[in-house]
Design a protein around this motif. Structure first.
Motif, PDB file in Angstrom:
ATOM      1  N   VAL A   3       0.849  -1.189   0.000  1.00  0.00           N
ATOM      2  CA  VAL A   3       0.000   0.000   0.000  1.00  0.00           C
ATOM      3  C   VAL A   3       0.889   1.244   0.000  1.00  0.00           C
ATOM      4  O   VAL A   3       1.825   1.337   0.786  1.00  0.00           O
ATOM      5  CB  VAL A   3      -0.927   0.031   1.236  1.00  0.00           C
ATOM      6  CG1 VAL A   3      -1.736   1.323   1.297  1.00  0.00           C
ATOM      7  CG2 VAL A   3      -1.851  -1.174   1.243  1.00  0.00           C
ATOM      8  N   GLU A   4       0.575   2.189  -0.887  1.00  0.00           N
ATOM      9  CA  GLU A   4       1.279   3.469  -0.880  1.00  0.00           C
ATOM     10  C   GLU A   4       0.732   4.293   0.277  1.00  0.00           C
ATOM     11  O   GLU A   4      -0.473   4.543   0.369  1.00  0.00           O
ATOM     12  CB  GLU A   4       1.052   4.208  -2.199  1.00  0.00           C
ATOM     13  CG  GLU A   4       1.783   5.531  -2.270  1.00  0.00           C
ATOM     14  CD  GLU A   4       1.497   6.305  -3.555  1.00  0.00           C
ATOM     15  OE1 GLU A   4       1.938   7.464  -3.624  1.00  0.00           O
ATOM     16  OE2 GLU A   4       0.839   5.769  -4.463  1.00  0.00           O
ATOM     17  N   VAL A   5       1.625   4.703   1.184  1.00  0.00           N
ATOM     18  CA  VAL A   5       1.220   5.425   2.391  1.00  0.00           C
ATOM     19  C   VAL A   5       1.906   6.782   2.427  1.00  0.00           C
ATOM     20  O   VAL A   5       3.106   6.900   2.166  1.00  0.00           O
ATOM     21  CB  VAL A   5       1.591   4.632   3.666  1.00  0.00           C
ATOM     22  CG1 VAL A   5       1.224   5.418   4.913  1.00  0.00           C
ATOM     23  CG2 VAL A   5       0.907   3.278   3.675  1.00  0.00           C
ATOM     24  N   GLU A   6       1.120   7.799   2.752  1.00  0.00           N
ATOM     25  CA  GLU A   6       1.639   9.155   2.945  1.00  0.00           C
ATOM     26  C   GLU A   6       1.322   9.570   4.368  1.00  0.00           C
ATOM     27  O   GLU A   6       0.199   9.402   4.843  1.00  0.00           O
ATOM     28  CB  GLU A   6       0.960  10.111   1.963  1.00  0.00           C
ATOM     29  CG  GLU A   6       1.383  11.549   2.135  1.00  0.00           C
ATOM     30  CD  GLU A   6       0.611  12.507   1.228  1.00  0.00           C
ATOM     31  OE1 GLU A   6       0.698  13.712   1.473  1.00  0.00           O
ATOM     32  OE2 GLU A   6      -0.062  12.051   0.285  1.00  0.00           O
ATOM     33  N   ALA A   7       2.315  10.118   5.071  1.00  0.00           N
ATOM     34  CA  ALA A   7       2.125  10.585   6.442  1.00  0.00           C
ATOM     35  C   ALA A   7       1.913  12.098   6.435  1.00  0.00           C
ATOM     36  O   ALA A   7       2.634  12.829   5.755  1.00  0.00           O
ATOM     37  CB  ALA A   7       3.353  10.240   7.284  1.00  0.00           C
ATOM     38  N   VAL A   8       0.920  12.555   7.197  1.00  0.00           N
ATOM     39  CA  VAL A   8       0.590  13.978   7.259  1.00  0.00           C
ATOM     40  C   VAL A   8       0.392  14.374   8.716  1.00  0.00           C
ATOM     41  O   VAL A   8      -0.293  13.683   9.458  1.00  0.00           O
ATOM     42  CB  VAL A   8      -0.702  14.284   6.464  1.00  0.00           C
ATOM     43  CG1 VAL A   8      -1.125  15.733   6.656  1.00  0.00           C
ATOM     44  CG2 VAL A   8      -0.518  13.969   4.991  1.00  0.00           C
ATOM     45  N   VAL A   9       0.983  15.507   9.100  1.00  0.00           N
ATOM     46  CA  VAL A   9       0.772  16.075  10.430  1.00  0.00           C
ATOM     47  C   VAL A   9       0.086  17.418  10.254  1.00  0.00           C
ATOM     48  O   VAL A   9       0.523  18.240   9.453  1.00  0.00           O
ATOM     49  CB  VAL A   9       2.105  16.269  11.194  1.00  0.00           C
ATOM     50  CG1 VAL A   9       1.867  16.942  12.539  1.00  0.00           C
ATOM     51  CG2 VAL A   9       2.820  14.942  11.379  1.00  0.00           C
ATOM     52  N   ARG A  10      -0.984  17.629  10.981  1.00  0.00           N
ATOM     53  CA  ARG A  10      -1.715  18.898  10.983  1.00  0.00           C
ATOM     54  C   ARG A  10      -1.771  19.424  12.406  1.00  0.00           C
ATOM     55  O   ARG A  10      -1.573  18.677  13.356  1.00  0.00           O
ATOM     56  CB  ARG A  10      -3.146  18.705  10.465  1.00  0.00           C
ATOM     57  CG  ARG A  10      -3.265  18.383   9.000  1.00  0.00           C
ATOM     58  CD  ARG A  10      -2.934  19.629   8.177  1.00  0.00           C
ATOM     59  NE  ARG A  10      -3.081  19.447   6.770  1.00  0.00           N
ATOM     60  CZ  ARG A  10      -4.109  19.878   6.039  1.00  0.00           C
ATOM     61  NH1 ARG A  10      -5.111  20.505   6.600  1.00  0.00           N
ATOM     62  NH2 ARG A  10      -4.125  19.686   4.747  1.00  0.00           N
ATOM     63  N   LYS A  11      -2.074  20.696  12.545  1.00  0.00           N
ATOM     64  CA  LYS A  11      -2.242  21.313  13.862  1.00  0.00           C
ATOM     65  C   LYS A  11      -3.622  21.915  13.957  1.00  0.00           C
ATOM     66  O   LYS A  11      -4.120  22.487  12.990  1.00  0.00           O
ATOM     67  CB  LYS A  11      -1.224  22.431  14.061  1.00  0.00           C
ATOM     68  CG  LYS A  11       0.091  22.015  14.592  1.00  0.00           C
ATOM     69  CD  LYS A  11       0.911  23.249  14.893  1.00  0.00           C
ATOM     70  CE  LYS A  11       2.261  22.863  15.411  1.00  0.00           C
ATOM     71  NZ  LYS A  11       3.118  24.033  15.607  1.00  0.00           N
ATOM     72  N   GLY A  12      -4.220  21.803  15.129  1.00  0.00           N
ATOM     73  CA  GLY A  12      -5.515  22.429  15.347  1.00  0.00           C
ATOM     74  C   GLY A  12      -6.517  21.481  15.963  1.00  0.00           C
ATOM     75  O   GLY A  12      -6.164  20.484  16.578  1.00  0.00           O
ATOM     76  N   ALA A  13      -7.792  21.812  15.768  1.00  0.00           N
ATOM     77  CA  ALA A  13      -8.877  20.982  16.276  1.00  0.00           C
ATOM     78  C   ALA A  13      -8.960  19.729  15.406  1.00  0.00           C
ATOM     79  O   ALA A  13      -9.032  19.820  14.182  1.00  0.00           O
ATOM     80  CB  ALA A  13     -10.188  21.755  16.236  1.00  0.00           C
ATOM     81  N   VAL A  14      -8.958  18.583  16.033  1.00  0.00           N
ATOM     82  CA  VAL A  14      -8.893  17.303  15.324  1.00  0.00           C
ATOM     83  C   VAL A  14      -9.997  17.186  14.281  1.00  0.00           C
ATOM     84  O   VAL A  14      -9.734  16.925  13.106  1.00  0.00           O
ATOM     85  CB  VAL A  14      -8.955  16.119  16.315  1.00  0.00           C
ATOM     86  CG1 VAL A  14      -9.043  14.800  15.581  1.00  0.00           C
ATOM     87  CG2 VAL A  14      -7.751  16.148  17.241  1.00  0.00           C
ATOM     88  N   HIS A  15     -11.236  17.375  14.696  1.00  0.00           N
ATOM     89  CA  HIS A  15     -12.365  17.169  13.785  1.00  0.00           C
ATOM     90  C   HIS A  15     -12.317  18.128  12.596  1.00  0.00           C
ATOM     91  O   HIS A  15     -12.590  17.735  11.467  1.00  0.00           O
ATOM     92  CB  HIS A  15     -13.699  17.273  14.535  1.00  0.00           C
ATOM     93  CG  HIS A  15     -13.886  18.542  15.285  1.00  0.00           C
ATOM     94  ND1 HIS A  15     -13.284  18.779  16.503  1.00  0.00           N
ATOM     95  CD2 HIS A  15     -14.601  19.644  14.990  1.00  0.00           C
ATOM     96  CE1 HIS A  15     -13.636  19.980  16.935  1.00  0.00           C
ATOM     97  NE2 HIS A  15     -14.437  20.526  16.025  1.00  0.00           N
ATOM     98  N   ARG A  16     -11.934  19.358  12.831  1.00  0.00           N
ATOM     99  CA  ARG A  16     -11.863  20.331  11.729  1.00  0.00           C
ATOM    100  C   ARG A  16     -10.733  20.003  10.765  1.00  0.00           C
ATOM    101  O   ARG A  16     -10.887  20.126   9.551  1.00  0.00           O
ATOM    102  CB  ARG A  16     -11.695  21.738  12.278  1.00  0.00           C
ATOM    103  CG  ARG A  16     -12.947  22.271  12.929  1.00  0.00           C
ATOM    104  CD  ARG A  16     -12.821  23.753  13.252  1.00  0.00           C
ATOM    105  NE  ARG A  16     -13.941  24.170  14.054  1.00  0.00           N
ATOM    106  CZ  ARG A  16     -13.894  24.399  15.360  1.00  0.00           C
ATOM    107  NH1 ARG A  16     -12.747  24.283  16.015  1.00  0.00           N
ATOM    108  NH2 ARG A  16     -14.966  24.759  16.014  1.00  0.00           N
ATOM    109  N   GLN A  17      -9.595  19.598  11.292  1.00  0.00           N
ATOM    110  CA  GLN A  17      -8.453  19.300  10.435  1.00  0.00           C
ATOM    111  C   GLN A  17      -8.688  18.050   9.589  1.00  0.00           C
ATOM    112  O   GLN A  17      -8.239  17.980   8.448  1.00  0.00           O
ATOM    113  CB  GLN A  17      -7.178  19.159  11.271  1.00  0.00           C
ATOM    114  CG  GLN A  17      -6.688  20.461  11.847  1.00  0.00           C
ATOM    115  CD  GLN A  17      -6.378  21.490  10.768  1.00  0.00           C
ATOM    116  OE1 GLN A  17      -5.827  21.185   9.717  1.00  0.00           O
ATOM    117  NE2 GLN A  17      -6.761  22.732  11.030  1.00  0.00           N
TER     118      GLN A  17
END
Length: 137
Positions: free
Chosen positions: A76-90
Motif C-alpha cells: 500500500v502506498e502510504v503518505e504521512a501527514v501532520v496537521r495542527k488544530g482541532a482534530v475534527h476540523r483538520q
C-alpha cells in the motif's frame, strides 16, 4: 453508478496508538483490496501541554513515522501527514483539500466506552463530503 476508492484518509491519535489502532488496520486492508493510496494523518494540538515539545511538527512527524514503521502496510502506498488544530476540523479540511474518497476512523477515545461516536467522529460524519467508515472501539 460505481464509486471508485482511490484515496483513503485514516486519522490516528498517537496518544492512544498503543491501545487502539483498529481503524488503521481496517484502512490498510481496504486500501490493499481497492488498490488505493492511504493518507495516515495525526493532528497535533495548537499549544502543547508538554513543555518539552518545542517543535510540535517535528515531534509528531517523528511519532507518526515510528507508528508507521511499527505497523507496516505492505503493498500500500502510504503518505504521512501532520496537521495542527482541532482534530475534527483538520480531518474534514484535509479530506476536502485532498479530495479523499473515504475516511476510516475510530469511533471514540478508548477511555470513553459509553458513547457510540466521540465528538470527533460525530463532527467528521456530519461535515465530510466523502464517505466515512467508523470503526467501533
Amino acid at each position: 453508478m460505481s464509486l471508485e476508492t482511490k484515496l483513503i484518509l485514516c486519522p490516528v491519535n498517537l496518544r492512544h496508538a498503543k491501545v487502539e489502532y483498529n481503524a488503521y488496520t481496517e484502512a490498510v486492508e481496504m486500501a490493499e483490496r481497492r488498490g488505493a493510496k492511504l493518507i495516515v494523518a495525526t493532528v497535533a494540538p495548537e499549544m502543547e501541554r508538554n513543555l518539552n515539545i518545542r517543535d510540535s511538527d517535528a515531534y509528531w512527524g517523528e511519532q507518526l513515522r515510528k507508528f508507521l514503521k511499527d505497523h507496516p502496510a505492505p503493498g500500500v502506498e502510504v503518505e504521512a501527514v501532520v496537521r495542527k488544530g482541532a482534530v475534527h476540523r483538520q480531518i474534514v479540511k484535509l479530506a476536502s483539500e485532498r479530495k479523499v474518497d473515504l475516511i476510516v476512523m475510530e469511533s471514540a477515545n478508548p477511555k470513553v466506552k459509553d458513547y457510540l461516536l466521540g465528538t470527533n467522529a460525530s463532527h467528521v460524519v456530519t461535515h465530510a463530503k466523502c464517505s466515512v467508515y467508523v470503526v467501533r472501539t
